[in-house]
Structures are given as C-alpha cells and as structure tokens.
Design an enzyme around this catalytic site. Structure first.
Site, PDB file in Angstrom:
ATOM      1  N   ASP A  31      -8.512  -0.067  -1.083  1.00  0.00           N
ATOM      2  CA  ASP A  31      -9.031  -0.734   0.106  1.00  0.00           C
ATOM      3  C   ASP A  31     -10.398  -0.145   0.465  1.00  0.00           C
ATOM      4  O   ASP A  31     -11.185   0.173  -0.413  1.00  0.00           O
ATOM      5  CB  ASP A  31      -8.013  -0.543   1.248  1.00  0.00           C
ATOM      6  CG  ASP A  31      -7.998  -1.687   2.229  1.00  0.00           C
ATOM      7  OD1 ASP A  31      -8.968  -1.825   3.007  1.00  0.00           O
ATOM      8  OD2 ASP A  31      -7.022  -2.459   2.243  1.00  0.00           O
ATOM      9  N   HIS A  76     -10.343  -0.741   7.846  1.00  0.00           N
ATOM     10  CA  HIS A  76      -9.328  -1.651   7.292  1.00  0.00           C
ATOM     11  C   HIS A  76      -8.256  -0.896   6.511  1.00  0.00           C
ATOM     12  O   HIS A  76      -7.054  -1.095   6.718  1.00  0.00           O
ATOM     13  CB  HIS A  76     -10.036  -2.681   6.403  1.00  0.00           C
ATOM     14  CG  HIS A  76      -9.184  -3.810   5.937  1.00  0.00           C
ATOM     15  ND1 HIS A  76      -8.459  -3.760   4.773  1.00  0.00           N
ATOM     16  CD2 HIS A  76      -8.956  -5.049   6.469  1.00  0.00           C
ATOM     17  CE1 HIS A  76      -7.821  -4.928   4.600  1.00  0.00           C
ATOM     18  NE2 HIS A  76      -8.113  -5.721   5.619  1.00  0.00           N
ATOM     19  N   ASN A 169      -6.481 -15.353   3.977  1.00  0.00           N
ATOM     20  CA  ASN A 169      -6.478 -15.852   5.359  1.00  0.00           C
ATOM     21  C   ASN A 169      -7.219 -17.181   5.483  1.00  0.00           C
ATOM     22  O   ASN A 169      -7.972 -17.396   6.422  1.00  0.00           O
ATOM     23  CB  ASN A 169      -7.120 -14.816   6.288  1.00  0.00           C
ATOM     24  CG  ASN A 169      -6.434 -13.474   6.208  1.00  0.00           C
ATOM     25  OD1 ASN A 169      -5.215 -13.393   6.042  1.00  0.00           O
ATOM     26  ND2 ASN A 169      -7.201 -12.400   6.310  1.00  0.00           N
TER      27      ASN A 169
END
Length: 289
Positions: A31, A76, A169
């Site tokens: 990430d 994040h 998303n």
C-alpha cells in the site's frame, strides 16, 4: 469497543469464543506504507523485536528503496493495516504479525515497476523465502483490464502466498470491477454498509478478463474506523477498507489451520458468507457478506 465492521463479521466471537486471534500468521500490507509506531500496530509489527527493531525483513519501500524505516505519508496503508491486524477492536486479526511494502509515490501514484519490485520482495523478504507472508492485502488497482501483474500474482500464489485485492470504487454499474481484482484466479472484495447492503460505490462484475465471479464476496467498507499516521484515527469509505476485513478473516482461518490452501479458503469464505443481495452468487455482492 470493536469497530462496526469487526463486529459485523463476528471477529470478537472468534477471539473470545474460540481463542483464535491470528497468532502465527504474517500479513503483508502492500500500500502507501504503514506507521509502524502507531499504538495499535506497534506491538505486532514483525520488525519490532521488543528491545530492538529490525526493519530489514519486515519493510520495503519499492519507490525509495533507501528509505529503510516504515513511513506512510498518505495514511491509506495505515488505515488498511489497522483493519486487518490492529489492536483494541479496530482489527480482525490482532494476534497476527504484519509487514509492509510501499508502492505509492508521494502523490499517491503507483508505477508498474514499483509494483513488480514490491511483489518480488514479498516472495523473499530481505532475500529470505522463509520470511514470506501468508497473505497479502492489496487495496489498490486501476480501471484498465490489462494483465500487467498476472505473472507476479501467479508466482506468489504458487508459493502459497494468498493474494487479496479490493474490487474498486467505480460502482454502481456492472462491469466496473478494477484490476488486478478482475484477474482470473484473484480474490476480489467489494464493500457492504452497516445496513448489510452493497455500498453504492462498490465496483461490480463481470470482469473483462475472466468468467469467474467478481467480486467473490463483500465486506464492511463504509465509515470504517481505523488507524491513521501519528497515532491518530479516522473514518474511511471504500473497497480498500473491505479487503482487509477479508485478509484478517483469512489470517484467523490460517491461525487455526495453517495447512489450508487458497481454494479451500475461498470456498470457506463463500460457504459462510451472509447472502445480502439474493439470488446468489451475483455480480454485485458475489457470495454475500
């Protein structure tokens, strides 16, 4: 008090009722990095040896390989890590160890070469295959159906490293699943909300690259409370938040039965998912939450 998502998937019942918290399992977070000093992530960071710290086999910055101490400039990855393995009710598998790879540049962009480097490191952290993680959370992806990382992921899974991706998303329309989540033989996770409905933003199948079910299932992904850098906390929405719920659940399963293979785990997840959008399976919620 556990976060609503942690409660919804019944993780506390596994800790307290079965005595299973993820111990013996290593979770990798690929990430934006992770704040290893966060109070809810510090104790089970694999590089934290108690009196000393050794980051060399528990952290890799694919973007700036000379940055040898874990950082998260965007927040994040810390939030995602908290949901997978955080302490004090924010994480699904608080007994699991975690390691991290940063693949995002300071603006949050992800370059193909850095992802290849990150996956390669995870196969043998600091050059040692014995230190490879059991499961990798990938809360990232793109919208173009290219198989840029198919070989990397296939190689990891051949080494018995479970690889999980957020679905994206770009919902609520069909055919919006992201990639690599939309690759063949990759576990993709969509998002559900507190009312046990699929989140409007959660990307839907089918995938342009495979006839396999996308997403495989959904998990809590709206208003998720988790860790932020510098010891802070915050709420986030996204399939990025859903994926680590599933990674934490996989860590719990592996903690109880380390011999479980990827297909067996996927089947267990399907068999035990709660149908929230029947008939099942479907391209909105897969097998359910």
């Amino acid at each position: 008090v556990a976060s609503w998502g942690i409660e919804k998937i019944n993780a506390p019942a596994v800790w307290h009722g079965l005595g299973v918290d993820g111990s013996g399992v290593t979770v990798a977070i690929m990430d934006t990095g992770v704040d290893w000093e966060h109070p809810d992530l510090n104790s089970n960071y694999r590089g934290n040896l108690g009196s000393t710290v050794d980051h060399s086999d528990s952290w890799f910055n694919a973007v700036f390989p000379t940055d040898t101490v874990p950082v998260d400039n965007l927040g994040h990855g810390t939030h995602v890590a908290g949901t997978a393995v955080g302490q004090n009710g924010i994480g699904v598998a608080p007994g699991a160890n975690w390691i991290a790879v940063n693949i995002a540049d300071p603006l949050g962009f992800i370059w193909e070469s850095d992802v290849h480097r990150g996956f390669e490191w995870l196969l043998a952290p600091n050059g040692n295959v014995a230190l490879a993680p059991d499961v990798v959370n990938n809360s990232w992806g793109g919208t173009v159906p290219q198989e840029l990382f198919l070989e990397d992921i296939t190689t990891l899974q051949a080494a018995d490293i479970k690889v999980v991706f957020s679905a994206g998303n770009n919902g609520p329309f069909t055919g919006t699943v992201g990639y690599p989540g939309g690759y063949p033989d990759v576990l993709a996770v969509g998002a559900s909300d507190e009312l046990d409905e699929v989140a409007w933003f959660s990307s839907r199948g089918p995938s342009y690259l495979t006839d396999e079910l996308k997403p495989w299932l959904v998990a809590p992904g709206t208003q998720i409370w988790s860790a932020r850098p510098d010891g802070a906390y915050g709420l986030e929405n996204g399939t990025s938040m859903a994926s680590p719920h599933v990674v934490g659940a996989i860590a719990l399963l592996l903690s109880r039965n380390p011999s479980l293979k990827r297909q067996e785990i996927n089947q267990i997840l399907a068999d035990t998912a709660v149908p929230i959008d029947p008939p099942h399976p479907n391209n909105n919620t897969g097998w359910g939450r």
